[in-house]
Motif scaffolding. Sequence first.
Motif, short mmCIF file in Angstrom:
data_model
loop_
_atom_site.label_atom_id
_atom_site.label_comp_id
_atom_site.label_asym_id
_atom_site.label_seq_id
_atom_site.Cartn_x
_atom_site.Cartn_y
_atom_site.Cartn_z
N ILE A 651 -5.92 9.55 2.81
CA ILE A 651 -4.90 8.66 3.34
C ILE A 651 -5.49 7.93 4.54
O ILE A 651 -5.96 8.56 5.49
CB ILE A 651 -3.64 9.44 3.76
N GLN A 652 -5.48 6.61 4.48
CA GLN A 652 -5.99 5.82 5.59
C GLN A 652 -5.08 4.62 5.84
O GLN A 652 -4.36 4.18 4.95
CB GLN A 652 -7.42 5.34 5.31
N TRP A 653 -5.12 4.13 7.07
CA TRP A 653 -4.37 2.93 7.45
C TRP A 653 -5.38 1.83 7.76
O TRP A 653 -6.32 2.04 8.53
CB TRP A 653 -3.50 3.22 8.66
N ASN A 654 -5.18 0.66 7.15
CA ASN A 654 -6.18 -0.40 7.19
C ASN A 654 -5.73 -1.50 8.14
O ASN A 654 -4.70 -2.15 7.93
CB ASN A 654 -6.38 -0.96 5.78
N SER A 655 -6.52 -1.73 9.18
CA SER A 655 -6.20 -2.77 10.16
C SER A 655 -6.31 -4.18 9.58
O SER A 655 -5.79 -5.13 10.16
CB SER A 655 -7.14 -2.66 11.37
N PHE A 656 -6.99 -4.33 8.45
CA PHE A 656 -7.11 -5.65 7.83
C PHE A 656 -5.77 -6.18 7.35
O PHE A 656 -5.54 -7.38 7.31
CB PHE A 656 -8.09 -5.61 6.65
N ASP A 657 -4.86 -5.27 6.92
CA ASP A 657 -3.59 -5.74 6.35
C ASP A 657 -2.39 -4.88 6.76
O ASP A 657 -1.29 -5.07 6.23
CB ASP A 657 -3.68 -5.80 4.81
N SER A 658 -2.58 -3.92 7.67
CA SER A 658 -1.50 -3.05 8.14
C SER A 658 -0.84 -2.29 7.00
O SER A 658 0.38 -2.14 6.94
CB SER A 658 -0.44 -3.86 8.91
N GLN A 659 -1.65 -1.77 6.10
CA GLN A 659 -1.13 -1.02 4.97
C GLN A 659 -1.73 0.38 4.92
O GLN A 659 -2.89 0.58 5.27
CB GLN A 659 -1.41 -1.74 3.64
N ILE A 660 -0.91 1.33 4.46
CA ILE A 660 -1.40 2.67 4.15
C ILE A 660 -2.05 2.61 2.78
O ILE A 660 -1.49 2.04 1.84
CB ILE A 660 -0.25 3.68 4.13
N TYR A 661 -3.21 3.24 2.66
CA TYR A 661 -3.90 3.34 1.37
C TYR A 661 -4.01 4.81 0.98
O TYR A 661 -4.45 5.65 1.78
CB TYR A 661 -5.31 2.75 1.45
N SER A 662 -3.61 5.12 -0.23
CA SER A 662 -3.86 6.43 -0.80
C SER A 662 -5.00 6.28 -1.81
O SER A 662 -4.89 5.52 -2.78
CB SER A 662 -2.61 6.98 -1.50
N ILE A 663 -6.08 6.99 -1.58
CA ILE A 663 -7.28 6.87 -2.40
C ILE A 663 -7.54 8.21 -3.09
O ILE A 663 -7.54 9.27 -2.44
CB ILE A 663 -8.49 6.47 -1.55
N GLY A 664 -7.74 8.19 -4.39
CA GLY A 664 -7.99 9.43 -5.11
C GLY A 664 -8.08 9.20 -6.60
O GLY A 664 -8.01 8.07 -7.09
N LYS A 665 -8.23 10.27 -7.31
CA LYS A 665 -8.38 10.24 -8.77
C LYS A 665 -7.02 10.02 -9.41
O LYS A 665 -6.08 10.78 -9.17
CB LYS A 665 -8.99 11.55 -9.24
N GLY A 666 -6.90 8.95 -10.21
CA GLY A 666 -5.60 8.57 -10.75
C GLY A 666 -5.49 8.75 -12.26
O GLY A 666 -6.49 8.97 -12.96
N PRO A 667 -4.28 8.64 -12.78
CA PRO A 667 -4.06 8.77 -14.23
C PRO A 667 -4.50 7.51 -14.97
O PRO A 667 -4.53 6.41 -14.41
CB PRO A 667 -2.55 8.98 -14.32
N SER A 668 -4.82 7.68 -16.23
CA SER A 668 -5.20 6.55 -17.08
C SER A 668 -4.41 6.60 -18.37
O SER A 668 -3.78 7.62 -18.69
CB SER A 668 -6.71 6.59 -17.39
N SER A 669 -4.44 5.49 -19.09
CA SER A 669 -3.78 5.42 -20.41
C SER A 669 -4.72 4.74 -21.38
O SER A 669 -5.29 3.68 -21.08
CB SER A 669 -2.47 4.63 -20.31
N THR A 670 -4.89 5.36 -22.54
CA THR A 670 -5.71 4.78 -23.60
C THR A 670 -4.81 4.34 -24.74
O THR A 670 -3.91 5.08 -25.16
CB THR A 670 -6.74 5.79 -24.11
N ILE A 671 -5.03 3.12 -25.23
CA ILE A 671 -4.28 2.56 -26.36
C ILE A 671 -5.26 2.32 -27.49
O ILE A 671 -6.39 1.86 -27.26
CB ILE A 671 -3.60 1.23 -25.94
N VAL A 672 -4.85 2.60 -28.73
CA VAL A 672 -5.75 2.43 -29.86
C VAL A 672 -5.00 1.83 -31.05
O VAL A 672 -3.80 2.09 -31.25
CB VAL A 672 -6.40 3.78 -30.27
#
Length: 849
Positions: A651-672
Motif C-alpha cells: 500500500i503506497q500513496w503517490n504524490s504524483f496524483d494523490s492516490q492510494i495504490y494497492s499493488i499485488g498479485k491479482g485475479p485473472s480471467s481466461t476466455i476460450v
Amino acid sequence: MKLKLKLHTSKISTVIAMVLFLAMSTLSALPLINAQDDGSVATEVPTFLMINVAPNPIGAGQEALVNAFMTKPPITAGFMGTGTMYEGIKVAVTKPDGSKMTIDMGKSDSTGGTWTNFTPDQTGNYTFKATYPGQHAEETVMNFFGPPTFYNITYLKSESETVTLIVQEDPIPMFNTAPLPTEYWSRPIQAQNYFWAELGSNWYGLAAPAFATTGGYDATGNFQPYGTAPNTGHIMWVKSTHFGGQPGLPIPNDQMSNYMTTTIATNYFEPIILNGVLYYTEYAGPSAIKSAWVAVDIRTGETLWTRSAGESGNEVIRMGQVMRFKSIQEFGSWAFLYSCPSASFFGTPEYMSVYDAYSGEYLMNITNIQNPAFLIDEIEDSDQKGSLLGYYTSGGNLTMWNSSRLMLGADGITMRPSGTKNWTEGIEWTVQLPAEISPGGIAIRDHDVIVLRYAPTYNQFSSLSYGSQVTAGYNAKTGQLLWGPKNQTIPKLQDVAVMGAGENTYVLHNKDTNEAYGYSMKNGNLIWGPVKLPGNAWDHISIAAEVAYGKIFIFGFGGYVNAVDLETGKIDWTYVPRSSGYNTGYGIYPVWYNGMIADGKLFISESHMYDPPVYPGAQQLAINTTTGELVWSILSFTGRVPTAAADGYLIQWNSFDSQIYSIGKGPSSTIVAASPKISEQGTAVLVEGNVIDISAGTTDSDRTARFPHGVPAVSDESQSAWMEYVYMQQPKPTNATGVKVTISVLDPNGNAYNVGTTTSDSNGFYKLAFTPEVPGEYSVFATFAGSESYWPSSAETAIVVSETEPTPTPTPVAAAPPYESYIIGMGIAVIVAVAVATAALMLIVRKRP
C-alpha cells in the motif's frame, strides 16, 4: 501436506470445560464452606482426582495428551495464577513390558487441571493412574460481594481410577489442514487453515516517521517480518484522497504547480492494516482537518465503513493491534484501533481511545498517556500475545507499559476494554536511571535489550557532537541493567546518530564522513568500524536505514544503498543510483528515508519531502535484499508517506496524483472459443480467446471507459509500464507482451493431452490451431498458469469431430466408341432391324391359309 498439531496447546481440554462454571462461581468469591465465628474457614476438603489420556488408541510414535485434574478448582484460586493451586499430582505409568515411570504434573492451573504430552516408545497397553498427596492452604481471598475471607483448609489426598492407553503399530489419522492456496484468496482465513496463517500479516503503525502521526511498522523500524510482498508492480486498485496532479491552466503546467503533496506542515495519508483492511484518517485542506476515518478492503478498494474522526471528531488513528487472549473463561483474538487527538509539534496528546476495528465503534478511553513507539509482544510461550509494549523515559526513570493490563474486564478473566483507564494502570515496571545517562533517551527499542544513549550536542537542532556518548543496556522484559553506563568517544563536532539494530548489534553512522560503526547490544562495546560507505555528495544531506535478515541497509539522499553485515561490518552489496539527466537538480534520483522491508525486498522511494518540485520519472524501487538487484520499479513519488505491506499487498500513496495504490498479485480471467464447433475428421480447429486482468481497479469508471472489453493481462516483464499506461495516464507501451496459454483437450477416448502453447498479445488475445486425431466429442481447455502478477485461470469449451463420409464406389461403364464407329454401328443396326422385320413379315404371309 499434513499438520502435526501440538497436543500441549490443548489447554482447553475437557477438564476446563467441565469446571468453567465452578471456576466462575469460585472467582466471584462466594465462600464454598461455612465460615467460623471469626469469619475464617478451617476445614478438611475432600478432593476427587480424574485422569484422561487421549486420543486412544494411537499409533507408535504419536503423542497422547495426559490430563490429571480435580473435579473442583482450588478454593482460593484467582486469575493469572494468583492463589494456592493444587501441587504434587503425579501420574504412574506402566508400560507394556511391565516397566514403570512417574510423571510429575507440576502445579495445577486455576481450574484445577494439569496436562502434559506423552509419547510411547512401545506398542501394546499402557496404564495410567494419578495420585494427589493432599496439602494445606492458608490464604485471604478478596470477595466481589462482601468482606474478604480467610481460608485455613486442608485438601485431602485422592487418587484417580486406572486408564489404559492402547498403542498400535499403525498411526491414527491426523487432521489435514488445507494446503496453501494456488489461486486468488481473500479474508477471512478459515480458522482451521493453520498453514494459511503464514500468508496473513498486518501493519500496525506502531511508530511514526518524522512529521507523521503513524504509519511505521513498529519501534524497531519498517521491517515486515511476516507474509509476502509483491514481486511485480501489478496494481489492484487506486483511490484518491485529495485532488492531485496538475490543476490545469491558467495555473502553470510545471513542476511547482501540482496539488500540494510533499509539505511537512500537513498530513495526507498514513496506513494501518489489520485482517486485510486498510485504515486511515482522511484529512481535508491545508490545515489537515480530520474529516473522517476510512476502512478499505486492500484487495478490492471497497470502502467497508467510514465514521467521524473519533468520538471527538478531532482524532487520528494512531495504531492498530491484534491481541490473542486466554483465560479460564475464554480465548481467541480481537482487533483494535487506537486513536489520539492532535497535539502540538513536540507535545504529547492528552488521551488515547480504543475502538473496535471491525465496526469502528468506541470502546475505551486511556488518560494521562505517553506516546512512544511501540513493540508487539511476541513471547513464544505467552498466553497473551500481541500486547502493545511501550518503553519510555520520564523523570529520570525507564518505564515499560503493557496494554494488556488495561484490557481486562471487571471479572479479571475476560477481555472487555471499557470505561476510562489511567495510563499508569498499564505500567509493567519502572527503574531509576543512573544520573549520567538520565538526560538522554532510548536509542534502541528491541524485544531483548533497550539501549539508552546520551550524546550531548550544542543545542536542540544542532548535530555537532561534543565528542562523547554515554550508553547503557537494560533487559527489555525485566528492566534489569545489563551493562553500562559506558562513556565512549565519538567523532567531535560531527553528526553521529543511531541508525538501527538487529542481531545483537546496533549501528551508529557519521553523516559527515559517511562511515558506519557497529556496537554490541550485549555489552555496549565497539565491535567493528568505522566502515566507509560508497556514496556521493548528496548522501550527506539525509541518511536512513532499515534492519532485516542480519544486515543493515543504509540509504541516503544520494541514491546509494549499502547492505552491511551486522556481525562483521562487511559491505555485502551496493546499489548505485540511476542518472536523472535534467529531471532533477541532482543528476541522480535521490532516495528519501521512508524505506520498508518485506519478503526479501527493500522498498524505497526516489523522492523527497519538504518542498516541490515533484520531479518527473521518480520511481518506487523494489531491491533484492540478498543481491542488491532491482526486482521491479514503477512510477511513484512516495517519500512523504510511509509504505506498508500486509497479506502480500503493498500500500503506497503517490504524490504524483494523490492516490492510494494497492499493488499485488491479482485475479485473472481466461476466455476460450473453438471453431468450427462441428467439423469432419482431418479438419483443423482454431482455438482463440482472451486473458483478462479482473482486479477490482479494472472495473472502475476510468478503466471500463477505456477498456470496455476488459484490461488485458500482460507478462511480468511488461507489468510496470503497462500499469503506468492503465492507471497513470502514461503512453501505451509498444513492446508489451502477453501471457502464455496452454491448450489441452480431453478426447473422445478419455485421453487428456496438450496440443500446444501460445502467447497472448497486448490486447489479451491468443489463438492456436490444431487438428483433432479421432472423431467424437472433445473438451477443449485454455489454461493460464498464472505469474508473479496474476493468479491462474482457465476456461473450457467443446467441439464435435465427425467421421469423414466415405466416397461412393462408381458403377463401371463401358468406354464410349468413337463418333464414326457410332454412326456406322447405328447404320448397321438399322439395316439389321429392317432385315429382321422383312423376314418376320414373310413368315406371317407364309402361314396364311
